[in-house]
Write a protein that holds these residues in place. Structure first.
Motif, mmCIF file in Angstrom:
data_model
loop_
_atom_site.group_PDB
_atom_site.id
_atom_site.type_symbol
_atom_site.label_atom_id
_atom_site.label_comp_id
_atom_site.label_asym_id
_atom_site.label_seq_id
_atom_site.Cartn_x
_atom_site.Cartn_y
_atom_site.Cartn_z
ATOM 1 N N UNK A 13 94.187 -7.115 -11.113
ATOM 2 C CA UNK A 13 93.300 -6.425 -10.185
ATOM 3 C C UNK A 13 92.408 -5.421 -10.904
ATOM 4 N N UNK A 14 93.015 -4.639 -11.786
ATOM 5 C CA UNK A 14 92.226 -3.663 -12.536
ATOM 6 C C UNK A 14 91.202 -4.346 -13.427
ATOM 7 N N UNK A 15 91.608 -5.449 -14.056
ATOM 8 C CA UNK A 15 90.686 -6.179 -14.921
ATOM 9 C C UNK A 15 89.528 -6.756 -14.120
ATOM 10 N N UNK A 28 105.878 -9.382 -13.180
ATOM 11 C CA UNK A 28 104.848 -9.959 -12.324
ATOM 12 C C UNK A 28 104.060 -8.875 -11.590
ATOM 13 N N UNK A 29 104.729 -7.812 -11.178
ATOM 14 C CA UNK A 29 104.015 -6.700 -10.543
ATOM 15 C C UNK A 29 103.021 -6.078 -11.517
ATOM 16 N N UNK A 30 103.481 -5.881 -12.746
ATOM 17 C CA UNK A 30 102.583 -5.342 -13.774
ATOM 18 C C UNK A 30 101.430 -6.306 -14.038
ATOM 19 N N UNK A 31 101.714 -7.603 -14.027
ATOM 20 C CA UNK A 31 100.668 -8.601 -14.264
ATOM 21 C C UNK A 31 99.643 -8.596 -13.131
ATOM 22 N N UNK A 32 100.121 -8.571 -11.885
ATOM 23 C CA UNK A 32 99.201 -8.542 -10.746
ATOM 24 C C UNK A 32 98.328 -7.287 -10.779
ATOM 25 N N UNK A 33 98.946 -6.147 -11.022
ATOM 26 C CA UNK A 33 98.174 -4.911 -11.100
ATOM 27 C C UNK A 33 97.142 -4.952 -12.208
ATOM 28 N N UNK A 36 82.746 -11.001 3.196
ATOM 29 C CA UNK A 36 83.659 -10.746 2.087
ATOM 30 C C UNK A 36 82.928 -11.025 0.770
ATOM 31 N N UNK A 37 83.102 -10.147 -0.203
ATOM 32 C CA UNK A 37 82.445 -10.317 -1.484
ATOM 33 C C UNK A 37 83.074 -11.459 -2.270
ATOM 34 N N UNK A 38 82.239 -12.022 -3.176
ATOM 35 C CA UNK A 38 82.689 -13.162 -3.965
ATOM 36 C C UNK A 38 83.900 -12.800 -4.805
ATOM 37 N N UNK A 39 83.878 -11.613 -5.420
ATOM 38 C CA UNK A 39 84.997 -11.227 -6.270
ATOM 39 C C UNK A 39 86.274 -11.059 -5.460
ATOM 40 N N UNK A 40 86.169 -10.478 -4.261
ATOM 41 C CA UNK A 40 87.351 -10.315 -3.419
ATOM 42 C C UNK A 40 87.928 -11.666 -3.016
ATOM 43 N N UNK A 41 87.042 -12.610 -2.670
ATOM 44 C CA UNK A 41 87.531 -13.946 -2.313
ATOM 45 C C UNK A 41 88.173 -14.625 -3.521
ATOM 46 N N UNK A 63 92.221 -15.900 -4.042
ATOM 47 C CA UNK A 63 92.709 -17.207 -4.493
ATOM 48 C C UNK A 63 93.580 -17.061 -5.744
ATOM 49 N N UNK A 64 93.125 -16.218 -6.668
ATOM 50 C CA UNK A 64 93.911 -16.013 -7.891
ATOM 51 C C UNK A 64 95.295 -15.444 -7.574
ATOM 52 N N UNK A 65 95.327 -14.431 -6.720
ATOM 53 C CA UNK A 65 96.600 -13.807 -6.383
ATOM 54 C C UNK A 65 97.486 -14.766 -5.589
ATOM 55 N N UNK A 66 96.877 -15.548 -4.687
ATOM 56 C CA UNK A 66 97.667 -16.527 -3.945
ATOM 57 C C UNK A 66 98.286 -17.567 -4.855
ATOM 58 N N UNK A 67 97.482 -18.074 -5.793
ATOM 59 C CA UNK A 67 98.017 -19.062 -6.744
ATOM 60 C C UNK A 67 99.078 -18.430 -7.634
ATOM 61 N N UNK A 68 98.827 -17.197 -8.093
ATOM 62 C CA UNK A 68 99.803 -16.529 -8.948
ATOM 63 C C UNK A 68 101.111 -16.273 -8.201
ATOM 64 N N UNK A 69 101.012 -15.856 -6.937
ATOM 65 C CA UNK A 69 102.226 -15.624 -6.154
ATOM 66 C C UNK A 69 103.008 -16.922 -5.942
#
Length: 416
Positions: A143-145, A135-140, A1-6, A10-16
């Motif tokens: 990811x794009x950023x 939050x959906x807009x924020x998550x998206x 798994x790539x570093x950015x994906x990992x 973590x970022x998405x898990x914490x945000x959720x």
């Protein structure tokens, strides 16, 4: 798994997690605030009705039975929640209820005020839907950023990897890495450049030492062999002295072969053959080596069975191609039994040599290591198969050693 994906995981898990906790806290806070507001409205209506009854001396007129009840079943002062079935909407509606006593001309009465909480629930649903959309807009957006940052911020790192993959110790110029404004990548490039410079210096020193050692030791060994050969051929040499000289002569020849084998191994491992490869007809090399070993095969009464050799051209250094085939065939003849078998097969995919030999009780692949021999008492240095293995590794070939107890057959196979 790539570093950015990992990292994104973590970022998405914490945000959720924060979103769930924040939504729960917000929902509870809003519910408490709206309920408190409803309670204040009910208390205000209670004060208003109490003062009006005191002023008029009459009970208020009931216009909305769901909102006001006089002398209902409740006979205790309370503020609570209840559910009332709405016959119009055909659904249960939550209400906030307050019951309190009043006196009209000295006669006690109980009034019950109700206020619907349906509007409160609608407000909460709207707020939750808005939060979910945000939050959906924020998550998206995150990811794009992150994807954009991975292409832009990590571009110097990828250029460094590309430069490292293409770097070779044999090239005269040092490793050149692109400059980057990012401090961490700049430090990494400096460390990698310094490391490659030290490795290149060590490689050049080792190469120079190998060349000098090969040159400086080969000449004395050749002189020793020549002098000893003359002594062996001297007819006036006493028999006792002749035996000692012959032992020294055999030891010198063995040392010379060991020196040549180790020198060749060192050159292969240090990739000193460079890019001198050119198409070599392997079928011709096999025929030539078989011809050179003809006397040894006749001495052991070995009749080689050679399948028709198709023309097979491999891009190799000619010396390494001859060394590879020669070591495999010499091993098959030297370790063969008297009157044994020798089969040679060559295809566009592999070279396979099978011979009879001594019984083998260990893993045959172990014999590909250095100084590994069938017979420990043999005067062979035990480097022939190791040299073949290194040549195969050098060119990306695969050398396998298999042993079949039935017939005591040893098979060496080089897969191109």
């Amino acid at each position: 798994m790539k570093l950015l994906a990992r990292t994104n995981r973590y970022y998405l898990g914490l945000s959720a997690l924060l979103f769930v906790l924040g939504t729960g806290l917000l929902y509870g806070g809003l519910q408490y605030a709206l309920a408190h507001e409803v309670d204040e409205q009910l208390q205000q209506q209670r004060v208003y009705l109490t003062e009006r009854i005191r002023a008029t001396g009459a009970l208020p007129t009931i216009t909305m039975p769901q909102e006001l009840t006089i002398d209902g079943p409740t006979r205790s002062e309370s503020l609570r929640d209840t559910i009332i079935f709405d016959t119009i909407e055909h659904e249960a509606v939550p209400f906030r209820v307050i019951s309190f006593p009043v006196a009209v001309r000295g006669q006690p009465h109980w009034l019950t005020l109700r206020k619907s909480l349906l509007e409160t629930e609608d407000i909460l649903k709207v707020i939750l839907m808005v939060m979910l959309a945000v939050m959906t807009l924020l998550f998206g957006s995150l990811l794009l950023l992150n994807q954009w940052l991975s292409r832009w911020l990590w571009a110097p790192f990828r250029r460094t990897l590309k430069a490292l993959r293409g770097y070779q110790l044999q090239q005269p110029q040092s490793l050149e890495l692109p400059e980057t404004p990012i401090d961490e990548f700049s430090e990494l490039n400096q460390a990698v450049a310094q490391l490659t410079q030290r490795v290149a210096a060590d490689y050049r020193a080792l190469k120079e030492f190998t060349e000098n050692a090969a040159h400086e030791t080969q000449t004395p060994l050749a002189i020793m062999q020549a002098q000893l050969e003359q002594l062996v051929q001297d007819p006036e040499l006493p028999e006792r002295t002749l035996a000692a000289v012959q032992d020294v002569y055999r030891a010198a020849r063995r040392l010379s072969r060991l020196h040549q084998a180790l020198t060749l191994l060192s050159k292969i491992e240090n990739r000193q053959f460079g890019s001198d490869g050119r198409p070599v007809q392997l079928d011709g090399v096999v025929q030539e080596k078989l011809r050179q070993l003809q006397d040894f095969m006749e001495a052991k009464a070995v009749n080689p069975q050679v399948d028709p050799l198709p023309p097979v051209a491999l891009v190799m250094h000619p010396a390494l191609a001859e060394s590879l085939v020669g070591n495999l065939l010499q091993n098959a003849v030297k370790h063969n039994v008297q009157g044994g078998q020798l089969q040679v097969r060559l295809t566009a995919a592999a070279l396979e040599i099978t011979n009879t030999g001594p019984e083998l009780r260990t893993d045959p692949m172990l014999l590909l290591g250095r100084f590994r021999k069938h017979n420990a008492a043999s005067d062979s240095p035990g480097l022939g198969l190791s040299i073949a293995e290194q040549i195969c590794t050098y060119y990306g070939f695969r050398l396998t050693y298999a042993y079949a107890p039935v017939g005591s057959l040893h098979t060496l196979r080089v897969t191109f």
